[in-house]
Scaffold this motif. Structure first.
Motif, PDB file in Angstrom:
ATOM      1  N   TRP A  22       0.826  -1.211   0.000  1.00 64.32           N
ATOM      2  CA  TRP A  22       0.000   0.000   0.000  1.00 64.32           C
ATOM      3  C   TRP A  22       0.859   1.260   0.000  1.00 64.32           C
ATOM      4  O   TRP A  22       0.608   2.208  -0.751  1.00 64.32           O
ATOM      5  N   VAL A  23       1.865   1.286   0.868  1.00 61.35           N
ATOM      6  CA  VAL A  23       2.733   2.462   0.950  1.00 61.35           C
ATOM      7  C   VAL A  23       3.511   2.628  -0.360  1.00 61.35           C
ATOM      8  O   VAL A  23       3.635   3.736  -0.878  1.00 61.35           O
ATOM      9  N   GLY A 104      11.561   0.298   3.698  1.00 57.83           N
ATOM     10  CA  GLY A 104      12.295   0.997   4.746  1.00 57.83           C
ATOM     11  C   GLY A 104      11.365   1.777   5.662  1.00 57.83           C
ATOM     12  O   GLY A 104      11.542   1.803   6.882  1.00 57.83           O
ATOM     13  N   TRP A 105      10.348   2.414   5.068  1.00 56.57           N
ATOM     14  CA  TRP A 105       9.362   3.180   5.844  1.00 56.57           C
ATOM     15  C   TRP A 105       8.592   2.249   6.788  1.00 56.57           C
ATOM     16  O   TRP A 105       8.371   2.573   7.950  1.00 56.57           O
ATOM     17  N   GLU A 106       8.191   1.098   6.285  1.00 58.51           N
ATOM     18  CA  GLU A 106       7.465   0.134   7.121  1.00 58.51           C
ATOM     19  C   GLU A 106       8.342  -0.332   8.277  1.00 58.51           C
ATOM     20  O   GLU A 106       7.882  -0.456   9.411  1.00 58.51           O
ATOM     21  N   ARG A 117      -2.033   0.267   9.785  1.00 57.82           N
ATOM     22  CA  ARG A 117      -2.893   1.386   9.386  1.00 57.82           C
ATOM     23  C   ARG A 117      -2.220   2.724   9.686  1.00 57.82           C
ATOM     24  O   ARG A 117      -2.228   3.647   8.860  1.00 57.82           O
ATOM     25  N   ALA A 118      -1.604   2.854  10.855  1.00 58.12           N
ATOM     26  CA  ALA A 118      -0.901   4.089  11.209  1.00 58.12           C
ATOM     27  C   ALA A 118       0.318   4.304  10.306  1.00 58.12           C
ATOM     28  O   ALA A 118       0.674   5.441  10.000  1.00 58.12           O
ATOM     29  N   THR A 119       0.930   3.216   9.863  1.00 58.90           N
ATOM     30  CA  THR A 119       2.067   3.316   8.940  1.00 58.90           C
ATOM     31  C   THR A 119       1.633   3.926   7.612  1.00 58.90           C
ATOM     32  O   THR A 119       2.311   4.791   7.057  1.00 58.90           O
ATOM     33  N   VAL A 120       0.493   3.482   7.101  1.00 57.27           N
ATOM     34  CA  VAL A 120      -0.032   4.034   5.847  1.00 57.27           C
ATOM     35  C   VAL A 120      -0.416   5.504   6.052  1.00 57.27           C
ATOM     36  O   VAL A 120      -0.130   6.353   5.200  1.00 57.27           O
TER      37      VAL A 120
END
Length: 189
Positions: A22-23, A104-106, A117-120
């Motif tokens: 998703w990201v 990397g963001w995840e 969900r907060a990650t997205v």
């Protein structure tokens, strides 16, 4: 050191893989929405990458024959330009770069104990900041450059640090310790 875990590459649960997808799709959509092909600096980077692999292409061009500060990028992506158009290489590079950035963001958000969900949502916040805030003219989301892959590594390293997960380099501690029994002592007469 007590309390420090060593790990190999993580195996992500299904929800975390969905989060990366998703990201990555959000980053890609933002990239294609904000930066036409070629985007900022992409024409420079990808022409230099193509020239690295095909020195006869645009030979005697002053810019292409200048120094190669992003050599790893040129080597990693320039070979595709032998068979594909620069536009196709741009699209492939953006897909690889922004999914690496999403991974990397995840990893960073997991280190901060954010839910998928907060990650997205945090990725959406990052895109909003990228659209409204300028950091000395620098950008992260848009076209593809070496720094997209560098930031992917930085995000992953920060996430690993937050989780106190360090990758051991050089094997176990016992085998890397200097042991005087392995080195014969020489004595001066």
């Amino acid at each position: 050191v007590t309390g420090v875990q060593t790990c190999a590459l993580p195996i992500l649960p299904r929800t975390r893989w969905r989060c990366v997808i998703w990201v990555g799709l959000l980053f890609l959509a933002y990239s294609f929405w904000t930066a036409a092909i070629p985007g900022s600096n992409e024409s420079h980077y990808l022409c230099k990458a193509k020239f690295w692999w095909q020195p006869d292409w645009c030979s005697r061009d002053l810019f292409l024959e200048s120094s190669n500060p992003h050599l790893v990028f040129y080597i990693a992506f320039g070979w595709m330009a032998k068979w594909l158009s620069l536009e196709a290489v741009t699209v492939i590079s953006r897909v690889l770069g922004y999914f690496a950035l999403a991974a990397g963001w995840e990893w960073l958000c997991r280190g901060l104990r954010l839910s998928p969900r907060a990650t997205v949502l945090a990725a959406c916040w990052l895109m909003l900041c990228a659209a409204t805030v300028t950091l000395s003219g620098e950008w992260l989301l848009g076209g593809i450059e070496s720094k997209v892959f560098a930031y992917a590594g930085v995000f992953a390293a920060l996430g690993a640090t937050c989780q106190r997960r360090f990758i051991a380099a050089g094997g176990d501690r016992k085998s890397t310790r200097l042991n005087s029994s392995h080195i014969p002592l020489s004595r001066m007469p």
